[in-house]
Scaffold this active site. Structure first.
Site, PDB file in Angstrom:
ATOM      1  N   GLN A  97     -93.480-112.300  22.797  1.00  0.00           N
ATOM      2  CA  GLN A  97     -93.307-112.514  24.413  1.00  0.00           C
ATOM      3  C   GLN A  97     -93.468-114.525  25.277  1.00  0.00           C
ATOM      4  O   GLN A  97     -93.193-113.774  26.020  1.00  0.00           O
ATOM      5  CB  GLN A  97     -95.480-112.145  24.958  1.00  0.00           C
ATOM      6  CG  GLN A  97     -95.731-113.136  26.127  1.00  0.00           C
ATOM      7  CD  GLN A  97     -97.127-113.209  25.677  1.00  0.00           C
ATOM      8  OE1 GLN A  97     -97.901-112.304  25.331  1.00  0.00           O
ATOM      9  NE2 GLN A  97     -97.894-113.850  27.224  1.00  0.00           N
ATOM     10  N   CYS A 148    -100.888-106.763  17.006  1.00  0.00           N
ATOM     11  CA  CYS A 148    -101.099-107.150  15.818  1.00  0.00           C
ATOM     12  C   CYS A 148    -101.926-108.196  15.332  1.00  0.00           C
ATOM     13  O   CYS A 148    -102.771-108.605  15.224  1.00  0.00           O
ATOM     14  CB  CYS A 148     -99.675-108.131  15.892  1.00  0.00           C
ATOM     15  SG  CYS A 148     -99.520-109.154  16.729  1.00  0.00           S
TER      16      CYS A 148
END
Length: 197
Positions: free
Chosen positions: A126, A156
């Site tokens: 990200q 995750c």
């Protein structure tokens, strides 16, 4: 030819199918059982779609702009996205908020969403996605400032490992006026979050 067909031509579909068959066998299932027979092909097409941004240049959406004397903040909030964490190949998804301060020209608002779509369709983290979107706008639009804030839920972290559903990761990249001027940054953040409870 559609965008999905073009992406499938640049992705090695048979290789992905073979890899998925191997994974299914490796975890102890039978890739030849009825329910899994078409799974390798489905997963291959899905990967071609989810990673389509590897084969597309997001700059193409920033080439057309309009001359405008407007010099205050332009903000597009809540641009939905889906991406894939490169560490576990699990999805992360959320919203991107993009603000910029024009320097004599503006870009069509839908183009910002298209840039997000292309950049998001890659295996990544990200933090890099946030920085990449900001740098693209800064480089291509020659704006006085750009700010990108990304809020995402990472599967995750929610469906495996620490298993903390509801946790949100927020990243930001501030460039130009948004980095140097605290009042401008505060105004942007108020525009993004001011009316949220």
């Amino acid at each position: 030819m559609s965008e999905n067909q073009e992406t499938c031509r640049t992705v090695d579909i048979p290789r992905i199918e073979n890899a998925i068959r191997e994974i299914l066998a490796a975890v102890g299932d039978d890739p030849d059982r009825e329910g899994l027979l078409e799974t390798p092909a489905r997963v291959a097409r899905m990967y071609a779609e989810l990673f389509g941004g590897l084969h597309e240049d997001p700059r193409k959406y920033l080439k057309k702009f309009f001359s405008e004397k407007y010099d205050e903040i332009v903000l597009v909030r809540d641009i939905a996205f889906n991406s894939m964490c490169e560490h576990h190949l699990l999805p992360f998804m959320g919203q991107v908020h993009i603000g910029y301060m024009p320097n004599g020209r503006v870009v069509g608002l839908s183009k910002l969403a298209r840039v997000v779509d292309v950049v998001a369709k890659r295996p990544q983290v990200q933090e890099r996605m946030t920085e990449e979107i900001a740098n693209l706008l800064l480089d291509e639009l020659h704006v006085r400032g750009v700010a990108v804030v990304v809020e995402a839920v990472h599967t995750c972290m929610t469906v495996r490992g620490v298993r903390k559903p509801g946790s949100v990761c927020t990243t930001s990249a501030m460039k130009g006026a948004f980095l140097k001027n605290h009042a401008t940054r505060a105004e942007l953040l108020t525009l993004i979050y001011g009316n949220r409870k």
